[in-house]
Design a protein around this motif. Structure first.
Motif, mmCIF file in Angstrom:
data_model
loop_
_atom_site.group_PDB
_atom_site.id
_atom_site.type_symbol
_atom_site.label_atom_id
_atom_site.label_comp_id
_atom_site.label_asym_id
_atom_site.label_seq_id
_atom_site.Cartn_x
_atom_site.Cartn_y
_atom_site.Cartn_z
ATOM 1 N N PHE A 112 -1.435 -1.157 -4.144
ATOM 2 C CA PHE A 112 -2.412 -2.227 -3.981
ATOM 3 C C PHE A 112 -3.831 -1.768 -4.294
ATOM 4 O O PHE A 112 -4.653 -2.566 -4.765
ATOM 5 N N ALA A 113 -4.121 -0.483 -4.073
ATOM 6 C CA ALA A 113 -5.438 0.026 -4.458
ATOM 7 C C ALA A 113 -5.640 -0.109 -5.962
ATOM 8 O O ALA A 113 -6.761 -0.366 -6.437
ATOM 9 N N HIS A 114 -4.555 0.037 -6.718
ATOM 10 C CA HIS A 114 -4.630 -0.136 -8.164
ATOM 11 C C HIS A 114 -5.046 -1.565 -8.525
ATOM 12 O O HIS A 114 -5.837 -1.778 -9.451
ATOM 13 N N TYR A 115 -4.535 -2.562 -7.785
ATOM 14 C CA TYR A 115 -4.944 -3.944 -8.012
ATOM 15 C C TYR A 115 -6.445 -4.117 -7.775
ATOM 16 O O TYR A 115 -7.134 -4.848 -8.497
ATOM 17 N N VAL A 116 -6.962 -3.452 -6.753
ATOM 18 C CA VAL A 116 -8.399 -3.529 -6.479
ATOM 19 C C VAL A 116 -9.178 -2.838 -7.590
ATOM 20 O O VAL A 116 -10.183 -3.368 -8.097
ATOM 21 N N GLU B 118 -8.427 -2.462 -10.619
ATOM 22 C CA GLU B 118 -8.384 -3.256 -11.852
ATOM 23 C C GLU B 118 -9.163 -4.566 -11.740
ATOM 24 O O GLU B 118 -9.252 -5.314 -12.716
ATOM 25 N N GLY B 119 -9.708 -4.861 -10.565
ATOM 26 C CA GLY B 119 -10.452 -6.099 -10.371
ATOM 27 C C GLY B 119 -9.570 -7.320 -10.184
ATOM 28 O O GLY B 119 -10.032 -8.448 -10.348
ATOM 29 N N ARG B 120 -8.304 -7.116 -9.809
ATOM 30 C CA ARG B 120 -7.384 -8.235 -9.622
ATOM 31 C C ARG B 120 -7.287 -8.664 -8.167
ATOM 32 O O ARG B 120 -6.798 -9.750 -7.857
ATOM 33 N N LEU B 121 -7.730 -7.811 -7.257
ATOM 34 C CA LEU B 121 -7.874 -8.133 -5.845
ATOM 35 C C LEU B 121 -9.251 -7.655 -5.397
ATOM 36 O O LEU B 121 -9.713 -6.595 -5.835
ATOM 37 N N PRO B 122 -9.927 -8.380 -4.492
ATOM 38 C CA PRO B 122 -11.200 -7.880 -3.968
ATOM 39 C C PRO B 122 -10.991 -6.758 -2.961
ATOM 40 O O PRO B 122 -11.756 -5.792 -2.913
ATOM 41 N N GLY B 123 -9.957 -6.892 -2.145
ATOM 42 C CA GLY B 123 -9.618 -5.939 -1.111
ATOM 43 C C GLY B 123 -8.407 -6.474 -0.364
ATOM 44 O O GLY B 123 -7.940 -7.581 -0.631
ATOM 45 N N TYR B 124 -7.899 -5.694 0.583
ATOM 46 C CA TYR B 124 -6.687 -6.141 1.275
ATOM 47 C C TYR B 124 -6.530 -5.397 2.589
ATOM 48 O O TYR B 124 -7.190 -4.372 2.848
ATOM 49 N N LEU B 125 -5.640 -5.920 3.406
ATOM 50 C CA LEU B 125 -5.198 -5.271 4.641
ATOM 51 C C LEU B 125 -3.682 -5.311 4.676
ATOM 52 O O LEU B 125 -3.079 -6.351 4.389
ATOM 53 N N VAL B 126 -3.061 -4.190 5.011
ATOM 54 C CA VAL B 126 -1.624 -4.112 5.225
ATOM 55 C C VAL B 126 -1.381 -3.588 6.630
ATOM 56 O O VAL B 126 -2.010 -2.599 7.031
ATOM 57 N N ALA B 127 -0.497 -4.235 7.366
ATOM 58 C CA ALA B 127 -0.123 -3.756 8.689
ATOM 59 C C ALA B 127 1.390 -3.849 8.845
ATOM 60 O O ALA B 127 1.986 -4.890 8.538
ATOM 61 N N ILE B 128 1.995 -2.754 9.305
ATOM 62 C CA ILE B 128 3.431 -2.691 9.523
ATOM 63 C C ILE B 128 3.666 -2.158 10.931
ATOM 64 O O ILE B 128 3.118 -1.117 11.310
ATOM 65 N N ALA B 129 4.462 -2.896 11.699
ATOM 66 C CA ALA B 129 4.766 -2.479 13.067
ATOM 67 C C ALA B 129 6.272 -2.398 13.239
ATOM 68 O O ALA B 129 7.027 -3.163 12.626
ATOM 69 N N ARG B 130 6.693 -1.477 14.084
ATOM 70 C CA ARG B 130 8.122 -1.364 14.397
ATOM 71 C C ARG B 130 8.271 -1.278 15.910
ATOM 72 O O ARG B 130 7.580 -0.494 16.561
ATOM 73 N N GLY B 131 9.163 -2.110 16.430
ATOM 74 C CA GLY B 131 9.309 -2.177 17.875
ATOM 75 C C GLY B 131 8.037 -2.640 18.557
ATOM 76 O O GLY B 131 7.792 -2.317 19.717
ATOM 77 N N SER C 98 2.392 -17.653 -10.515
ATOM 78 C CA SER C 98 3.116 -16.752 -9.623
ATOM 79 C C SER C 98 3.128 -15.349 -10.223
ATOM 80 O O SER C 98 3.040 -15.166 -11.435
ATOM 81 N N HIS C 99 3.229 -14.350 -9.359
ATOM 82 C CA HIS C 99 3.286 -12.969 -9.831
ATOM 83 C C HIS C 99 4.293 -12.202 -8.983
ATOM 84 O O HIS C 99 4.865 -12.737 -8.034
ATOM 85 N N THR C 100 4.504 -10.951 -9.336
ATOM 86 C CA THR C 100 5.549 -10.155 -8.683
ATOM 87 C C THR C 100 5.000 -9.318 -7.527
ATOM 88 O O THR C 100 5.726 -8.492 -6.984
ATOM 89 N N MET C 101 3.761 -9.538 -7.125
ATOM 90 C CA MET C 101 3.133 -8.681 -6.128
ATOM 91 C C MET C 101 3.941 -8.617 -4.826
ATOM 92 O O MET C 101 4.194 -7.542 -4.279
ATOM 93 N N PHE C 102 4.363 -9.779 -4.324
ATOM 94 C CA PHE C 102 5.085 -9.790 -3.054
ATOM 95 C C PHE C 102 6.472 -9.185 -3.184
ATOM 96 O O PHE C 102 6.981 -8.566 -2.247
ATOM 97 N N GLN C 103 7.105 -9.369 -4.346
ATOM 98 C CA GLN C 103 8.409 -8.733 -4.545
ATOM 99 C C GLN C 103 8.259 -7.212 -4.518
ATOM 100 O O GLN C 103 9.074 -6.509 -3.905
ATOM 101 N N ASP C 104 7.213 -6.712 -5.165
ATOM 102 C CA ASP C 104 6.962 -5.275 -5.142
ATOM 103 C C ASP C 104 6.600 -4.805 -3.732
ATOM 104 O O ASP C 104 6.991 -3.700 -3.316
ATOM 105 N N PHE C 105 5.861 -5.631 -3.017
ATOM 106 C CA PHE C 105 5.492 -5.292 -1.640
ATOM 107 C C PHE C 105 6.742 -5.130 -0.769
ATOM 108 O O PHE C 105 6.885 -4.144 -0.038
ATOM 109 N N ARG C 106 7.671 -6.055 -0.881
ATOM 110 C CA ARG C 106 8.913 -5.955 -0.107
ATOM 111 C C ARG C 106 9.698 -4.693 -0.489
ATOM 112 O O ARG C 106 10.250 -4.008 0.379
ATOM 113 N N ARG C 107 9.732 -4.421 -1.777
ATOM 114 C CA ARG C 107 10.454 -3.219 -2.222
ATOM 115 C C ARG C 107 9.826 -1.963 -1.633
ATOM 116 O O ARG C 107 10.533 -1.070 -1.141
ATOM 117 N N LEU C 108 8.511 -1.890 -1.654
ATOM 118 C CA LEU C 108 7.829 -0.701 -1.167
ATOM 119 C C LEU C 108 7.994 -0.534 0.337
ATOM 120 O O LEU C 108 8.141 0.588 0.835
#
Length: 410
Positions: free
Chosen positions: A27-31, A33-46, A392-402
């Motif tokens: 996702f940093a690559h998307y930023v 390249e100027g395709r995203l301004p910025g982002y937040l990712v959060a993953i929790a388990r249990g 539509s784009h493949t960003m979310f599909q790649d996100f799920r894969r990662l």
């Protein structure tokens, strides 16, 4: 304000730190390249946050970074919240899933289905049965969106000035009255078509509860769950934390565009897409669902109600692609994905476009936000940014894969 923080090292809960680093770099690559301004990712388990990343800007022109307390327009991620609101009323006996919508909104008492023609030559027929609350929650009511441009009823929505699903200058009640005046695209319960249905559901909630939608959300959901920033408007104090909204350009970059009118209480309270929220708010909401209706000693819904909400409700176990009525739904990404009461549900992981597990559920928003809950792995995931894509784009599909690649133990 409450702040989402990382609570545990990834390895302690069966997540691979190197795989999570690959996710961040993607996702940093998307930023860069100027395709995203910025982002937040959060993953929790249990229930414990094991990965929290912010990168880039919430406002590029002002040089303001994305931070853990940034506020985001979550658009259609509002829909699951509206579903929870309706289910609260169901559990109180004030509403049932099989209630005819016309019982609460008289404009829908005698729905008609499109047959042919337009203008003075428009031909409709009475629907064989009523639109029910369940139909609204599963997007099988026969309603539509103006922007699909795939069916004559879509054009009728545009003729009624519903290009953005909102009658200009109107409130929720007035806009829903216009929906009710238009013919249905198909017989209720016979096809899936993502639509304005959740706005209608929001109006049902107002009528049944006797409260405006924003007050109901605040008193019955956001307050009890500690979703301290979530709401239909932002205060002066919150405004500095609100991310700028961007849209994709023809050249593949992004530029600022107008967003929801969040400064001051909006005239139109959209149960379909009106909320702004922080990552902490989304985490709290996901935790309510992951814990099957209870959080920190506060029970909002019975476990069985959450199980119903998060299981496929389409007839015969159909998925979105096979039961969809619009060409926009006939895409590989809808293979193996069913729909519950306000959320999508994985029903056949082998047929999904991205790695998935049976029973995982969630939803997305128009500004490229998403969340999902994976009951099998006790996982909750969110991605937040503010870009309205042109296609539509493949960003979310790649996100799920990662994310899937980061799992090291079941």
């Amino acid at each position: 304000m409450a702040l989402l923080t990382q609570e545990v090292d990834p390895g302690e809960v069966g997540l691979d730190a190197k795989a999570l680093d690959r996710l961040d770099q993607y996702f940093a690559h998307y930023v860069d390249e100027g395709r995203l301004p910025g982002y937040l990712v959060a993953i929790a388990r249990g229930g414990r946050v094991a990965h929290l990343t912010t990168h880039g800007h919430r406002d590029r022109a002002a040089g303001l970074p994305v931070e853990a307390d940034t506020l985001w327009r979550i658009y259609s991620m509002t829909k699951p919240v509206t579903s929870v609101a309706a289910l609260l009323l169901v559990e109180e006996g004030k509403l049932t899933l099989d209630d005819p919508v016309g019982r609460h909104l008289p404009g829908f008492a005698e729905p008609r289905v499109y047959v042919g023609g337009s203008g003075a030559d428009l031909v409709t027929r009475p629907a064989d049965g009523p639109i029910t609350v369940r139909h609204l929650m599963t997007h099988t009511a026969g309603l539509t969106f103006a922007f699909y441009r795939a069916h004559p009823v879509d054009a009728l929505y545009r003729d009624a000035n519903l290009d953005s699903a909102v009658l200009p200058g109107s409130d929720l009640a007035g806009t829903v009255d216009v929906y009710a005046s238009l013919p249905l695209q198909y017989e209720p319960g016979t096809q899936w078509n993502y639509s304005v249905a959740t706005n209608v559901l929001g109006r049902v909630i107002e009528v049944v509860s006797g409260q405006p939608l924003d007050e109901f959300f605040a008193e019955r959901i956001c307050g009890p769950l500690g979703m301290t920033d979530a709401g239909f408007q932002v205060s002066d104090e919150q405004a500095v934390r609100l991310a700028e909204l961007y849209g994709e350009t023809e050249a593949g970059g992004i530029e600022p565009i107008p967003g929801l009118p969040l400064r001051g209480r909006p005239r139109f309270l959209s149960g379909s897409g009106g909320l702004a929220a922080s990552a902490h708010d989304i985490h709290r909401f996901m935790e309510l669902l992951r814990r099957r209706g209870e959080l920190d000693g506060t029970r909002l819904l019975a476990p069985e109600t959450v199980d119903l909400m998060t299981s496929n409700q389409l007839p015969g176990g159909a998925d979105l692609r096979s039961f969809g009525s619009c060409p926009a739904h006939d895409e590989p990404g809808n293979d193996g994905i069913g729909f519950g009461l306000g959320v999508s549900v994985v029903i056949d992981p082998a047929r999904t476009k991205a790695p998935s597990v049976l029973g995982a559920y969630g939803w997305t928003g128009a500004a490229t936000t998403t969340f999902w809950v994976d009951p099998r792995h006790d996982l909750t995931v969110q991605f937040m940014t503010q870009v309205r894509p042109k296609t539509s784009h493949t960003m979310f599909q790649d996100f799920r894969r990662l994310v899937h690649e980061a799992l090291t133990k079941a």
